[in-house]
Write an enzyme that holds these catalytic residues in place. Structure first.
Site, PDB file in Angstrom:
ATOM      1  CB  VAL A  70       8.448   0.136  -9.712  1.00 30.81           C
ATOM      2  CG1 VAL A  70       9.226  -1.168  -9.562  1.00 30.81           C
ATOM      3  CG2 VAL A  70       8.893   0.876 -10.962  1.00 30.81           C
ATOM      4  CE  LYS A  71       1.739  -6.016  -6.542  1.00 29.04           C
ATOM      5  NZ  LYS A  71       1.310  -5.283  -5.363  1.00 29.04           N
ATOM      6  CB  SER A  72       9.952  -2.569  -5.784  1.00 27.91           C
ATOM      7  OG  SER A  72       9.723  -1.813  -4.607  1.00 27.91           O
ATOM      8  CG  PHE A 125       5.440  -8.403  -4.859  1.00 24.97           C
ATOM      9  CD1 PHE A 125       5.966  -7.180  -4.507  1.00 24.97           C
ATOM     10  CD2 PHE A 125       4.141  -8.705  -4.455  1.00 24.97           C
ATOM     11  CE1 PHE A 125       5.231  -6.256  -3.767  1.00 24.97           C
ATOM     12  CE2 PHE A 125       3.393  -7.795  -3.710  1.00 24.97           C
ATOM     13  CZ  PHE A 125       3.943  -6.568  -3.369  1.00 24.97           C
TER      14      PHE A 125
END
Ligand code: PXG
Length: 300
Positions: free
Chosen positions: A157-159, A39
């Site tokens: 990581v923008k998880s 996101f």
């Protein structure tokens, strides 16, 4: 176009716009079952989507690591975000752009999932840490939960997995603080739960390197650029908790928080516990920078 009186915000799901109350995805989406997805949080200032291309680039980089194939190219994604902002008519807003693995079965295997779900939410939003904090400053604690390390589910990581941050946020809330500073696995300062951190020592701005496992923040990059323009020296280097507590100034940066000074670590004041001169200079320039249409993609 302006939003109609009382009309619900419109949410984009896979090319269609739905009223907020009807915007739904399946309980079998692996975004829900496993946090399997990516996101971005993005702001709109005066009808211009701030750093939209940078956010879309970061989204695709995050997806690449998860081997998540987004069913459109970057330029199409930019246009879909623009379309959703325009349909809502909000000139100042917060955008949540989400791509989930999609609907699968109850096993982890992502190959069982069909098409990824692309979701774009646009809402009004106040600065996340509340108004008034820019004058007063926030109180932070050092969290006992360490930032997930670079060899693991790193925040580079923008998880959709934010448990690492949420545990630290809960610890801050339970301690009566506004937010937590998370240390990396070695014990050096990494970042806040949803924002990057900077300190000032002897006129130099210092921020932890991405090798501490932080999200490479877009606001962080803007602050580094602004400091360069203002002639403030910047160092990206490891910061110890002691250096942090004894800094002249400290502040956090993020799309949600924007720029917020840190007044206290627990009961210990940073400097005199009030926003410092370098923070004020950078904030003033940031407030000009964020409304400059050259720094985003116009939605109208
Ligand atoms: N670090 C982390 C872990 C983040 O989640 C930032 C730094 C700042 O990055 P940008 O690119 O926005 O300058 C973030 C921001 C919140 C919230 O509630 C914050 C983020 C996502 C969701 C919620 O403050 N991301």
């Amino acid at each position: 176009m302006s939003p109609q009186e009382g009309r619900e915000p419109l949410v984009y799901i896979n090319g269609e716009l739905y009223p907020k109350s009807e915007a739904k995805v399946s309980v079998f989406d692996h975004g829900l079952l496993y946090g399997d997805g990516v996101f971005e949080g993005i702001r709109v200032y005066n009808g211009v989507i701030f750093k939209l291309r940078e956010h879309v680039d970061r989204l695709y980089r995050s997806a690449k690591v998860l081997r998540l194939s987004i069913p459109m190219d970057r330029e199409q994604m930019v246009q879909e975000v623009v379309r959703t902002v325009r349909a809502n008519g909000f000139r100042d807003a917060y955008i949540r752009l989400i791509v989930t693995r999609g609907v699968g079965d109850l096993g982890l295997d992502p190959r069982k999932c069909g098409r990824p779900n692309v979701i774009i939410i646009v809402e009004h939003l106040e600065p996340i840490l509340g108004s008034g904090v820019r004058e007063k400053g926030i109180t932070v604690i050092f969290s006992s939960t360490r930032r997930d390390p670079v060899q693991s589910t790193s925040h580079e990581v923008k998880s959709l997995n934010y448990l690492n941050s949420i545990l630290a946020k809960i610890e801050a809330i339970e301690a009566g603080a506004d937010d937590a500073i998370m240390l990396d696995s070695r014990g050096f300062v990494a970042e806040a739960t949803g924002a990057n951190v900077f300190i000032v020592r002897n006129g130099t701005l210092i921020t932890p390197p991405v090798t501490t496992g932080i999200l490479p923040g877009i606001t962080r990059a803007v602050v580094i650029e602004i400091a360069g323009k203002l002639g403030i020296p910047v160092q990206e280097r490891d910061i110890t908790p002691v250096e942090f507590m004894t800094a002249d100034e400290a502040f956090v940066t993020g799309t949600g928080a924007e720029l917020v000074p840190i007044g206290y670590v627990g009961k210990v004041p940073i400097g005199d516990g009030r926003p410092g001169p370098i923070f004020r200079r950078i904030l003033e320039e940031f407030n000009r920078y964020k409304v400059d249409p050259r720094n985003g993609v116009p939605a109208f």
